[in-house]
Scaffold this motif. Structure first.
Motif, PDB file in Angstrom:
ATOM      1  N   ARG A 141       0.802  -1.189   0.000  1.00 47.61           N
ATOM      2  CA  ARG A 141       0.000   0.000   0.000  1.00 47.61           C
ATOM      3  C   ARG A 141       0.847   1.256   0.000  1.00 47.61           C
ATOM      4  N   TYR A 142       2.044   1.217   0.565  1.00 49.47           N
ATOM      5  CA  TYR A 142       2.963   2.361   0.550  1.00 49.47           C
ATOM      6  C   TYR A 142       4.234   1.956  -0.186  1.00 49.47           C
ATOM      7  N   PHE A 143       4.701   2.825  -1.038  1.00 50.31           N
ATOM      8  CA  PHE A 143       5.923   2.549  -1.798  1.00 50.31           C
ATOM      9  C   PHE A 143       6.846   3.757  -1.708  1.00 50.31           C
ATOM     10  N   LEU A 144       8.113   3.477  -1.532  1.00 47.29           N
ATOM     11  CA  LEU A 144       9.126   4.523  -1.494  1.00 47.29           C
ATOM     12  C   LEU A 144      10.357   4.014  -2.232  1.00 47.29           C
ATOM     13  N   VAL A 145      10.818   4.774  -3.211  1.00 47.86           N
ATOM     14  CA  VAL A 145      12.007   4.404  -3.965  1.00 47.86           C
ATOM     15  C   VAL A 145      12.943   5.608  -4.008  1.00 47.86           C
ATOM     16  N   GLY A 146      14.205   5.326  -4.151  1.00 51.10           N
ATOM     17  CA  GLY A 146      15.179   6.407  -4.245  1.00 51.10           C
ATOM     18  C   GLY A 146      16.478   5.903  -4.840  1.00 51.10           C
ATOM     19  N   SER A 147      17.241   6.828  -5.329  1.00 52.54           N
ATOM     20  CA  SER A 147      18.570   6.482  -5.851  1.00 52.54           C
ATOM     21  C   SER A 147      19.508   7.657  -5.630  1.00 52.54           C
ATOM     22  N   PHE A 148      20.782   7.332  -5.519  1.00 50.11           N
ATOM     23  CA  PHE A 148      21.836   8.335  -5.377  1.00 50.11           C
ATOM     24  C   PHE A 148      22.977   7.920  -6.283  1.00 50.11           C
ATOM     25  N   ILE A 149      23.434   8.845  -7.102  1.00 47.62           N
ATOM     26  CA  ILE A 149      24.519   8.549  -8.044  1.00 47.62           C
ATOM     27  C   ILE A 149      25.531   9.683  -7.996  1.00 47.62           C
ATOM     28  N   ARG A 150      26.782   9.329  -7.938  1.00 51.04           N
ATOM     29  CA  ARG A 150      27.863  10.315  -8.086  1.00 51.04           C
ATOM     30  C   ARG A 150      28.484  10.080  -9.452  1.00 51.04           C
TER      31      ARG A 150
END
Length: 179
Positions: free
Chosen positions: A1-10
């Motif tokens: 029911r809840y979704f959280l996505v993320g990314s970090f790139i250097r």
């Protein structure tokens, strides 16, 4: 029911000046399926009711190689001898073009036959990589610099319908965007 996505790139690129070769980019996104909540369990109208939001920072490195270097040309002669002259200005501060994107959306499914998605977005590109003309008295015609910005914002609608499901199947998809 809840979704959280993320990314970090250097990211690093030798196409940029020695002072700005590396930069950090990231994205965050979340969604909430409301029809999975207990306060929506007795309703019959929605097959899907979903809220979405995302934010991200991305980069553009689409310039030619060696654009930040001071380059000399050896295609000249002076007094009968080979000669060199500067053919490109150095720019050690040239850096990534950055695009910041913000998006809000809602997805609605009705009667197992109709799906509507509505998205509101804004994209701001900063430090654009542009060829800037120079005065002829400089001895150069232009140099690539980080100048200017562009903002795009708008709304996008996508409607899908399932019209027939028997021996003959008929589905319709309509998409329109206002920028």
């Amino acid at each position: 029911r809840y979704f959280l996505v993320g990314s970090f790139i250097r990211e690093s690129s030798s196409r940029f000046g020695a002072n700005n070769r590396s930069v950090n980019f990231y994205t965050l996104g979340s969604s909430w399926i409301l029809n999975n909540e207990s306060f929506m369990e007795n309703q019959q109208l929605f097959d899907l009711l979903k809220l979405r939001a995302s934010y991200g920072l991305t980069g553009n490195a689409q310039i030619g190689n060696y654009q930040t270097l001071g380059i000399y040309s050896f295609s000249s002669q002076y007094a009968g001898f080979s000669a060199a002259f500067p053919s490109q200005l150095a720019n050690n501060n040239l850096t990534w073009e950055k695009a910041e994107t913000l998006n809000f959306g809602v997805g609605v499914g009705l009667f197992k036959r109709i799906t509507l998605n509505v998205d509101l977005y804004q994209k701001v590109s900063r430090a654009l990589l542009l060829n800037v003309e120079l005065p002829y008295t400089s001895g150069f015609t232009s140099v690539i610099q980080n100048v200017g910005s562009v903002r795009n914002r708008g709304v996008e609608l996508n409607l899908n319908t399932i019209n027939l499901t028997g021996a003959v199947k008929w589905e319709t998809n309509f998409n329109i965007a206002f920028n």
